[in-house]
Enzyme design. Structure first.
Site, PDB file in Angstrom:
ATOM      1  N   GLU A 283       5.048   6.964  63.359  1.00 28.93           N
ATOM      2  CA  GLU A 283       6.292   7.420  62.749  1.00 28.93           C
ATOM      3  C   GLU A 283       6.882   6.422  61.985  1.00 28.93           C
ATOM      4  O   GLU A 283       7.035   4.963  62.671  1.00 28.93           O
ATOM      5  CB  GLU A 283       7.126   7.927  63.988  1.00 28.93           C
ATOM      6  CG  GLU A 283       8.409   8.287  63.819  1.00 28.93           C
ATOM      7  CD  GLU A 283       8.829   8.972  62.488  1.00 28.93           C
ATOM      8  OE1 GLU A 283       8.018  10.072  62.230  1.00 28.93           O
ATOM      9  OE2 GLU A 283       9.656   8.766  61.572  1.00 28.93           O
TER      10      GLU A 283
ATOM     11  N   SER B 258      17.823  24.924  60.405  1.00 32.02           N
ATOM     12  CA  SER B 258      18.645  25.879  61.220  1.00 32.02           C
ATOM     13  C   SER B 258      18.419  25.962  62.583  1.00 32.02           C
ATOM     14  O   SER B 258      19.011  26.706  63.295  1.00 32.02           O
ATOM     15  CB  SER B 258      18.641  27.371  60.168  1.00 32.02           C
ATOM     16  OG  SER B 258      18.863  26.933  58.965  1.00 32.02           O
ATOM     17  N   ALA B 259      17.450  25.415  63.093  1.00 33.18           N
ATOM     18  CA  ALA B 259      17.164  25.379  64.469  1.00 33.18           C
ATOM     19  C   ALA B 259      16.899  26.750  65.059  1.00 33.18           C
ATOM     20  O   ALA B 259      17.484  27.132  65.910  1.00 33.18           O
ATOM     21  CB  ALA B 259      18.329  24.436  65.376  1.00 33.18           C
TER      22      ALA B 259
ATOM     23  N   HIS C  51      12.147  32.083  64.257  1.00 35.94           N
ATOM     24  CA  HIS C  51      12.439  33.486  63.514  1.00 35.94           C
ATOM     25  C   HIS C  51      11.400  34.555  63.979  1.00 35.94           C
ATOM     26  O   HIS C  51      10.314  34.093  64.767  1.00 35.94           O
ATOM     27  CB  HIS C  51      11.895  33.171  62.166  1.00 35.94           C
ATOM     28  CG  HIS C  51      12.779  32.230  61.212  1.00 35.94           C
ATOM     29  ND1 HIS C  51      14.190  32.677  60.855  1.00 35.94           N
ATOM     30  CD2 HIS C  51      12.843  30.962  60.960  1.00 35.94           C
ATOM     31  CE1 HIS C  51      14.814  31.745  60.278  1.00 35.94           C
ATOM     32  NE2 HIS C  51      13.887  30.701  60.313  1.00 35.94           N
TER      33      HIS C  51
ATOM     34  N   VAL D 283       3.279   4.052  57.140  1.00 40.37           N
ATOM     35  CA  VAL D 283       2.194   3.850  56.799  1.00 40.37           C
ATOM     36  C   VAL D 283       2.204   3.587  55.220  1.00 40.37           C
ATOM     37  O   VAL D 283       2.610   4.287  54.427  1.00 40.37           O
ATOM     38  CB  VAL D 283       1.089   5.128  56.899  1.00 40.37           C
ATOM     39  CG1 VAL D 283      -0.011   5.101  56.030  1.00 40.37           C
ATOM     40  CG2 VAL D 283       1.197   5.401  58.445  1.00 40.37           C
TER      41      VAL D 283
ATOM     42  N   LYS E  60      15.781  32.105  52.746  1.00 37.83           N
ATOM     43  CA  LYS E  60      16.424  33.493  53.586  1.00 37.83           C
ATOM     44  C   LYS E  60      18.168  33.440  53.599  1.00 37.83           C
ATOM     45  O   LYS E  60      18.669  34.239  54.010  1.00 37.83           O
ATOM     46  CB  LYS E  60      16.237  33.144  55.258  1.00 37.83           C
ATOM     47  CG  LYS E  60      14.707  33.056  55.442  1.00 37.83           C
ATOM     48  CD  LYS E  60      14.191  32.877  56.729  1.00 37.83           C
ATOM     49  CE  LYS E  60      12.919  32.937  56.945  1.00 37.83           C
ATOM     50  NZ  LYS E  60      12.208  31.923  56.600  1.00 37.83           N
TER      51      LYS E  60
ATOM     52  N   ARG F 132      13.726  20.425  53.032  1.00 34.46           N
ATOM     53  CA  ARG F 132      12.525  21.563  53.345  1.00 34.46           C
ATOM     54  C   ARG F 132      11.378  20.861  52.421  1.00 34.46           C
ATOM     55  O   ARG F 132      11.598  20.122  51.307  1.00 34.46           O
ATOM     56  CB  ARG F 132      12.824  22.708  52.977  1.00 34.46           C
ATOM     57  CG  ARG F 132      14.165  23.434  53.400  1.00 34.46           C
ATOM     58  CD  ARG F 132      14.142  24.909  52.721  1.00 34.46           C
ATOM     59  NE  ARG F 132      15.317  25.458  53.039  1.00 34.46           N
ATOM     60  CZ  ARG F 132      16.316  25.416  52.528  1.00 34.46           C
ATOM     61  NH1 ARG F 132      16.680  24.415  51.471  1.00 34.46           N
ATOM     62  NH2 ARG F 132      17.541  26.034  52.895  1.00 34.46           N
TER      63      ARG F 132
ATOM     64  N   ILE G  98       5.248  22.107  55.191  1.00 37.07           N
ATOM     65  CA  ILE G  98       5.471  22.764  56.397  1.00 37.07           C
ATOM     66  C   ILE G  98       7.173  22.947  56.231  1.00 37.07           C
ATOM     67  O   ILE G  98       8.237  22.440  56.879  1.00 37.07           O
ATOM     68  CB  ILE G  98       5.474  22.129  57.528  1.00 37.07           C
ATOM     69  CG1 ILE G  98       4.062  21.868  57.594  1.00 37.07           C
ATOM     70  CG2 ILE G  98       5.735  23.110  59.267  1.00 37.07           C
ATOM     71  CD1 ILE G  98       2.845  23.173  57.585  1.00 37.07           C
TER      72      ILE G  98
ATOM     73  N   CYS H 218      34.004  14.433  74.562  1.00 37.53           N
ATOM     74  CA  CYS H 218      33.802  15.703  73.833  1.00 37.53           C
ATOM     75  C   CYS H 218      32.758  16.309  74.352  1.00 37.53           C
ATOM     76  O   CYS H 218      32.818  17.881  74.453  1.00 37.53           O
ATOM     77  CB  CYS H 218      33.447  15.455  72.454  1.00 37.53           C
ATOM     78  SG  CYS H 218      34.713  14.448  71.553  1.00 37.53           S
TER      79      CYS H 218
END
Lengths: 428, 491
Positions: free
Chosen positions: B34, B48-49, B52, B175, B251, B312, B337, B405
């Site tokens: 990573e 949007s977590a 679907h 990388v 969407k 995206r 993806i 909070c």
């Protein structure tokens, strides 16, 4: 498993409001407990190391820590119970506070009366939806103040400040004194939103430009802030194309207002007003009987001296409540106070008791600056009292003690701030 | 030279981490590489977590296949690795006759795919289910299997479970070069050089650039930005995921609850060339406010906490997923993806495992010791008063709230720092426990977090970053104060 503590008056928050309320209630003989989340009392005053505090209350000029220390010293002479490093996690309408701290675990504080004195938090970049990237180097002014004055760390070296609130102005000067460069203070309003003395002493004296009717329209930088773009805005606060200026900087401070912090109040079912503080009656009592509010949790003050005076009233009223002192007959329907012409809000929001004539203190803010004004107190479509005000400005709270006579007062009391046409004509 | 890895996965998003966890079942030496300091820092972070239901993607697409297969897989995984996920159901909201036709089309697709759905025309019932929905609503397509998820919890859970099962994790290591040799690849990742027999390219918006390093780039990825505004908890109750009628490219702008009880509006959808630019814009924020208000007119903007944007990763193959063994032997592309990528991640991991089985010579013997269970760290929010009181007695840090909070204690923060993928940055603490994610934007807790990180990591406060190198939060000490790690007890 939890420890139960019994007290007459429990005060949530040990800042200036909590301290003054505690002293006043304790002086009258109440058993008082303060629950404070920080490691020491004094609240935000402890990070306000500049002077200018106490001119009204002590008739002398003190720094924030000095102002707080006066009350903390007096508190030592009392038997007020102080819970430091203790976070209130719940408040019920029957006045049981649940708090936690590392030493004693979970505390259940049963009180006859509760005073809310939690203060406020700063409005953030997110709350005013300033667009751009989200790198390191974006702080609220108060956080930067804490970092510099309490922790001894510099948030950055080249700084742009959005908002001319008092903390922003104070921090502009503070940063310069610590060797940082403050490029500009931008203010979306057409006037400075902090106190005049702060504008003079913190910006003018240090040649820091203040751009009125300007806002930040972009923040650039991936890891750290690299630059911000400031644009002029029209009267609807919409950025005007073609007015963009780029400032290379590593830090952006937001000083864009304060919000009373009432998440705990909501847990007890207390109703809030447009102030974001609880709606209170003339005793500073919220919509839950026996729970009072004072200081910045009720309404954001510009001077700590007013906080102290308001908190003393809350301490006195909470004491009276805890000893079942009669207030006379309660009105069937409260008399509501209504912000009229050029008035943003009014505290108290309602009058609950008015058997006989009495004096009630009103505090409110104008929506926009003006001069040569008449402040009208209206009920039953009649002006029952009026006051003159030479200069009014939203950053300065207006406080008046007004006599209410039950025969003159109807269902509502409206406050208007009107232009004194005669006076203006004379001056012209 | 070190023994070569069997598999190197490039990219620690939800896709890379799902694959890592899936292949950890087998006796394969695997590493996840990573670029950033943590998993879930790019596309996985800004979306949007939503899981679907799966009716929306076009018929015959890989997206549709993966979403339909992936959605039901979350219940089992939730039991195994523990993350916040709830099937709250989604509404597609119709306002007129034209919209009704679209609803019907969507429902036909749902029926074909065996996805439970219902067109509700009883306005009273809609209003009971969603009291703040726009008054001019005509009907909704209700899909109860749609859910909301905490993408960070999911991705961290997958990565931790992969790590527990022997997968190596390499962070802060972009990388920069891949050489193809007869027996595999040599990968330059940050300062490290690694050998791997098989590469799985799950590099999100950079998948085309990674593929280009070995000539497996028969596709391009165009970032498509989506902007969001997040509202405070209880700002306005929203019970379901509210979609407008979809447009050809997305969407649409939705209003949606988050698993933590907040509400967000967004995203819009704008293609851009820049793979790093996640800035929001005035125009974009206005666009999503307008869009959100169509569904929920009373959105209280003054309760906004933050605005943000995500990218995206959209492929040039009709925007569909690219999940295949590339023309370069042992180099597998998992690219493009975009939505519904999060919903599909588990099905994608399954598919990729099959592709590696079928297209490489790696032998897929199952580990005897593979443990599917991952325990998350203990959280205050899951404790009752008695457990908390006991916890404070044993360890006083449980009694000190650092983030007011979101009510997060010092004990939780210390634990997050010392877990397998230990938090070393403010953002790592934020996505694990939520400090700095709430209404004060970190105003109160930031100085405390900096001190705790300094103490626990024995680093200078001036060395503690927000996320990557160069994002240190404070630049220097004030005048005349010596710079050394903070070692106090009361942050």
């Amino acid at each position: 498993m939890s420890e139960i503590i019994d007290t007459d008056i429990a005060i949530i928050g040990g800042g200036p409001a909590g301290l003054a309320a505690a002293l006043n209630a304790s002086k009258r003989g109440a058993r008082v407990a303060i629950i404070e989340r920080d490691f020491e009392l004094g609240g935000i005053l402890q990070q306000c190391i500049h002077n200018g505090f106490g001119l009204t209350y002590f008739k002398e000029e003190l720094t924030g820590p000095e102002y707080a220390q006066r009350f903390m010293d007096l508190l030592k002479e009392t038997n007020v119970q102080i819970f430091l490093d203790s976070m209130v996690i719940d408040l019920s309408a029957d006045k049981i506070i649940t708090a936690m701290n590392p030493e004693r675990g979970i505390l259940k504080i049963h009180a006859k009366a509760v005073i809310l004195a939690m203060g406020c938090r700063e409005r953030t970049r997110g709350a005013i939806n300033v667009p751009g990237m989200r790198p390191a180097g974006i702080y609220t002014a108060g956080t930067a103040q804490r970092l510099i004055n309490m922790e001894g760390y510099m948030p950055g070296k080249r700084v742009v400040i959005l908002g001319s609130g008092d903390i922003g102005l104070i921090m502009a000067r503070r940063l310069v004194l610590e060797g940082a460069k403050v490029l500009v203070v931008a203010e979306v309003l057409p006037y400075c939103s902090g106190l005049v003395r702060n504008f003079v002493q913190c910006l003018q004296d240090y040649d820091i430009p203040l751009y009125l009717s300007h806002t930040i329209t972009d923040i650039k930088g991936k890891e750290r802030v690299k630059s911000v773009i400031i644009s002029k805005v029209d009267e609807n606060w919409m950025p005007i194309k073609g007015t963009e200026k780029v400032y290379e900087c590593d830090t952006v401070l937001f000083s864009v207002g304060l919000i009373p912090e009432n998440e705990i109040s909501l847990k007890a079912g207390i109703k809030l007003d447009i102030t974001n503080g609880p709606t209170v009656n003339e005793y500073l009592e919220t919509t839950v009987p026996g729970i009072f509010a004072c200081g910045n949790v009720l309404q954001v003050h510009d001077l700590v001296d007013w906080v102290t005076l308001e908190a003393e009233r809350a301490g006195e009223n909470a004491y009276a409540y805890s000893t079942n002192t009669s207030r006379g007959g309660k009105l069937l329907e409260p008399i509501l106070t209504v912000p009229g012409e050029n008035v943003g809000y009014i505290v108290p929001q309602r009058i609950d008791y008015l058997q006989d004539s009495k004096i009630v203190q009103f505090s409110f803010r104008p929506k926009s600056p003006d001069k040569n004004c008449i402040i009208e107190f209206v009920s039953n479509e009649k002006v029952f009292d009026k006051r003159k005000a030479k200069h009014i400005i939203p950053s300065e709270m207006l406080i008046y003690k007004i006599k209410l006579n039950p025969e003159e007062i109807g269902e509502k009391i409206t406050i208007n701030i009107k232009k004194n046409l005669k006076k203006s004509k004379e001056e012209a | 030279m070190m023994k070569p890895y069997d598999i190197a996965i490039i990219g620690g998003g939800v896709i890379g981490c799902s694959i890592a966890r899936w292949v950890s079942k087998y006796r394969l030496k695997t590493i996840l590489i990573e670029k950033h300091a943590d998993v879930a820092t790019e596309t996985t972070k800004g979306n949007s977590a939503i899981i679907h239901a799966g009716y929306a993607s076009s018929e015959g697409s890989l997206q549709s296949e993966m979403n339909v297969k992936g959605n039901p897989m979350f219940d089992q995984l939730q039991k195994e690795i523990n993350f916040d996920f709830k099937r709250v159901g989604s509404f597609v909201v119709a306002f007129n006759d034209e919209d009704m036709k679209d609803l019907q089309k969507e429902q036909n697709q749902a029926d074909k795919r065996n996805i439970p759905s219902e067109i509700i025309t009883d306005i009273k019932r809609i209003k009971i289910m969603e009291p703040n929905i726009a008054d001019n609503v005509k009907a909704v397509l209700y899909a109860p299997s749609a859910g909301i998820i905490w993408p960070f919890g999911l991705t961290i859970g997958l990565a931790e479970n992969a790590y527990d099962n022997g997968v190596d994790l390499l962070f802060s290591s972009p990388v920069t070069e891949i050489q193809q040799k007869s027996n595999g690849f040599i990968i330059q990742a940050g300062q490290k050089q690694l050998n791997a027999k098989v590469i799985i390219n799950a590099a999100g918006v950079y998948a085309d650039e990674i593929a280009r390093m070995v000539g497996a780039d028969n596709f391009t990825i165009t970032p498509r930005k989506g902007e969001y505004i997040l509202m405070d908890r209880n700002a306005i109750p929203v019970n379901h995921i509210l979609f407008p009628i979809p447009t050809p490219v997305s969407k649409g702008i939705l209003v949606c609850p988050t698993i933590e009880g907040h509400t967000f509006i967004g995203p819009n959808s704008n293609a851009q060339n820049d793979k790093e630019d996640v800035s929001t814009t005035s125009a974009g924020l206005n666009e999503i406010i307008r869009g959100g208000r169509k569904l929920l007119p009373s959105i209280p903007l003054r309760k906004a906490i933050a605005n943000f944007a995500g990218l995206r990763a959209v492929s040039d193959r009709d925007g569909d997923f690219i999940i295949e063994a590339s023309e370069v032997e042992n180099f597998i592309n998992v690219a493009g993806i975009c939505s519904p990528g999060l919903s599909s991640c588990l099905a994608i991991a399954d598919l990729v495992t099959d592709i590696v089985k079928n297209h490489t010579t790696l032998s897929f013997g199952e580990k005897d010791s593979w443990n599917p269970i991952r325990f998350p760290q203990q959280r205050l929010k899951d404790m009752n008063e008695d457990t908390l009181a006991q916890a404070i007695k044993n360890r006083p840090e449980w009694g000190r709230v650092i983030c007011r909070c979101e009510t997060v204690t010092e004990a939780e923060i210390i634990d997050a720092i010392h877990r397998p993928i230990g938090a070393t940055t403010l953002d790592m603490i934020k996505v694990r426990l939520r400090p700095r994610m709430g209404r004060c934007n970190g105003g109160f807790c930031t100085p405390k977090l900096l001190k705790i990180l300094s103490r626990e990591l024995d680093k200078l406060v001036t060395e503690i970053p927000k996320n990557d190198e160069g994002s240190e939060m404070v630049t220097d000490r004030t005048k005349f104060i010596e710079n050394k790690p903070w070692k106090g007890e009361t942050p």
